[in-house]
Design a protein around this motif. Structure first.
Motif, mmCIF file in Angstrom:
data_model
loop_
_atom_site.group_PDB
_atom_site.id
_atom_site.type_symbol
_atom_site.label_atom_id
_atom_site.label_comp_id
_atom_site.label_asym_id
_atom_site.label_seq_id
_atom_site.Cartn_x
_atom_site.Cartn_y
_atom_site.Cartn_z
ATOM 1 N N GLU A 25 0.820 -1.205 0.000
ATOM 2 C CA GLU A 25 0.000 0.000 0.000
ATOM 3 C C GLU A 25 0.857 1.259 0.000
ATOM 4 O OE1 GLU A 25 -3.250 0.324 -0.503
ATOM 5 O OE2 GLU A 25 -3.121 -1.835 -0.886
ATOM 6 N N VAL A 26 2.082 1.184 0.556
ATOM 7 C CA VAL A 26 2.982 2.340 0.559
ATOM 8 C C VAL A 26 3.622 2.536 -0.806
ATOM 9 C CG1 VAL A 26 5.145 3.263 1.498
ATOM 10 C CG2 VAL A 26 3.477 2.214 3.025
ATOM 11 N N ILE A 27 4.058 1.442 -1.425
ATOM 12 C CA ILE A 27 4.837 1.557 -2.658
ATOM 13 C C ILE A 27 3.966 1.604 -3.911
ATOM 14 C CG2 ILE A 27 5.170 -0.917 -3.139
ATOM 15 C CD1 ILE A 27 8.079 -0.267 -3.787
ATOM 16 N N ARG A 28 2.748 1.108 -3.828
ATOM 17 C CA ARG A 28 1.878 1.049 -5.013
ATOM 18 C C ARG A 28 1.662 2.414 -5.665
ATOM 19 N NH1 ARG A 28 -3.440 1.788 -5.437
ATOM 20 N NH2 ARG A 28 -3.653 1.793 -3.161
ATOM 21 N N PRO A 29 1.384 3.479 -4.891
ATOM 22 C CA PRO A 29 1.165 4.776 -5.545
ATOM 23 C C PRO A 29 2.420 5.362 -6.188
ATOM 24 C CG PRO A 29 0.260 4.731 -3.309
ATOM 25 C CD PRO A 29 1.153 3.555 -3.441
ATOM 26 N N LEU A 30 3.587 4.825 -5.872
ATOM 27 C CA LEU A 30 4.836 5.384 -6.384
ATOM 28 C C LEU A 30 5.271 4.744 -7.701
ATOM 29 C CD1 LEU A 30 6.858 5.434 -3.029
ATOM 30 C CD2 LEU A 30 5.379 7.217 -3.985
ATOM 31 N N LEU A 31 4.617 3.666 -8.095
ATOM 32 C CA LEU A 31 5.008 2.959 -9.310
ATOM 33 C C LEU A 31 4.555 3.716 -10.550
ATOM 34 C CD1 LEU A 31 4.134 -0.655 -8.155
ATOM 35 C CD2 LEU A 31 6.425 0.276 -8.504
ATOM 36 N N PRO A 32 5.281 3.549 -11.672
ATOM 37 C CA PRO A 32 4.905 4.242 -12.905
ATOM 38 C C PRO A 32 3.490 3.868 -13.341
ATOM 39 C CG PRO A 32 7.075 3.229 -13.104
ATOM 40 C CD PRO A 32 6.481 2.708 -11.835
ATOM 41 N N VAL A 33 2.754 4.841 -13.838
ATOM 42 C CA VAL A 33 1.406 4.615 -14.344
ATOM 43 C C VAL A 33 1.480 4.372 -15.845
ATOM 44 C CG1 VAL A 33 -0.908 5.578 -14.618
ATOM 45 C CG2 VAL A 33 0.417 6.052 -12.534
ATOM 46 N N ARG A 34 0.909 3.280 -16.269
ATOM 47 C CA ARG A 34 0.962 2.929 -17.683
ATOM 48 C C ARG A 34 0.087 3.854 -18.507
ATOM 49 N NH1 ARG A 34 -1.136 -2.748 -20.351
ATOM 50 N NH2 ARG A 34 -0.272 -2.430 -22.436
#
Length: 216
Positions: A25-34
């Motif tokens: 839940e912490v890292i998910r928003p930081l990943l690149p958006v396709r």
């Protein structure tokens, strides 16, 4: 028993290197958006399984081809690792996590002081970045690491072990100055300057605006 959602895994229970639900839940928003406008087929593996596969290699030290079968194919995991390295995703994720940790500890988001150190590591691989460290009597590479006062990584440079700390220090300090304009003080040990050669100190002050203070 781990209660993580590992529904994307091919088979088997959660392994120690997998993200917990809280971590995800912490890292998910930081990943690149396709960007769907650029086309491409439907992805077979989600970002969480990609991270779990990459972290398995990181934590275990295994070769990519020895990636656990209950994760994703090694070539796909390596492809995503390389893609995120080249487009700067890893750096952006790391930097944001460090900011969150500093804020959580009551610090400013960006550091103002740091610590530099070097370590020579044995390696059997060849190449220009491999040499002999006469002081440590080690053949391999040397990593110069700069961390903030909480011990969180800021920058790192890997060079030949034959390069003296005073020369290697210029490389990693230049990277520090380019990435963190807020840092004005760096603590270092005697390997970076001594009574015979203290040019690194004056160079850092004049060229980078950074005061390098030697430890006792």
């Amino acid at each position: 028993m781990c209660q993580c959602d590992n529904s994307q895994a091919v088979s088997g229970p959660c392994c120690p290197s997998r993200l917990t639900d809280e971590m995800w839940e912490v890292i998910r928003p930081l990943l690149p958006v396709r960007n769907l406008r650029k086309g491409g087929g439907v992805r077979k593996y989600g970002d969480r399984l990609v991270l779990d596969s990459i972290f398995c290699v990181l934590r275990s030290g295994c070769q990519w081809r020895m990636l656990a079968r209950d994760l994703m194919p090694w070539d796909a995991a390596h492809r995503w690792f390389t893609k995120w390295r080249r487009d700067g995703s890893w750096d952006r994720i790391h930097d944001e996590l460090r900011r969150q940790l500093r804020i959580g500890a009551g610090r400013d988001p960006e550091p103002s002081a740091s610590v530099i150190d070097a370590q020579s590591i044995k390696t059997s691989e060849g190449g220009e970045a491999r040499g002999f460290d006469a002081g440590k009597r080690t053949t391999g590479r040397k990593r110069h690491v700069i961390v903030d006062t909480m011990g969180l990584l800021l920058v790192v440079a890997v060079i030949s072990a034959s390069v003296q700390d005073r020369a290697g220090g210029r490389t990693v300090l230049a990277r520090l100055a380019a990435a963190f304009r807020t840092v004005s003080l760096v603590w270092a040990d005697g390997g970076y300057a001594n009574s015979f050669d203290c040019t690194l100190l004056s160079w850092a002050r004049d060229a980078l605006g950074i005061v390098v203070e030697m430890g006792t």
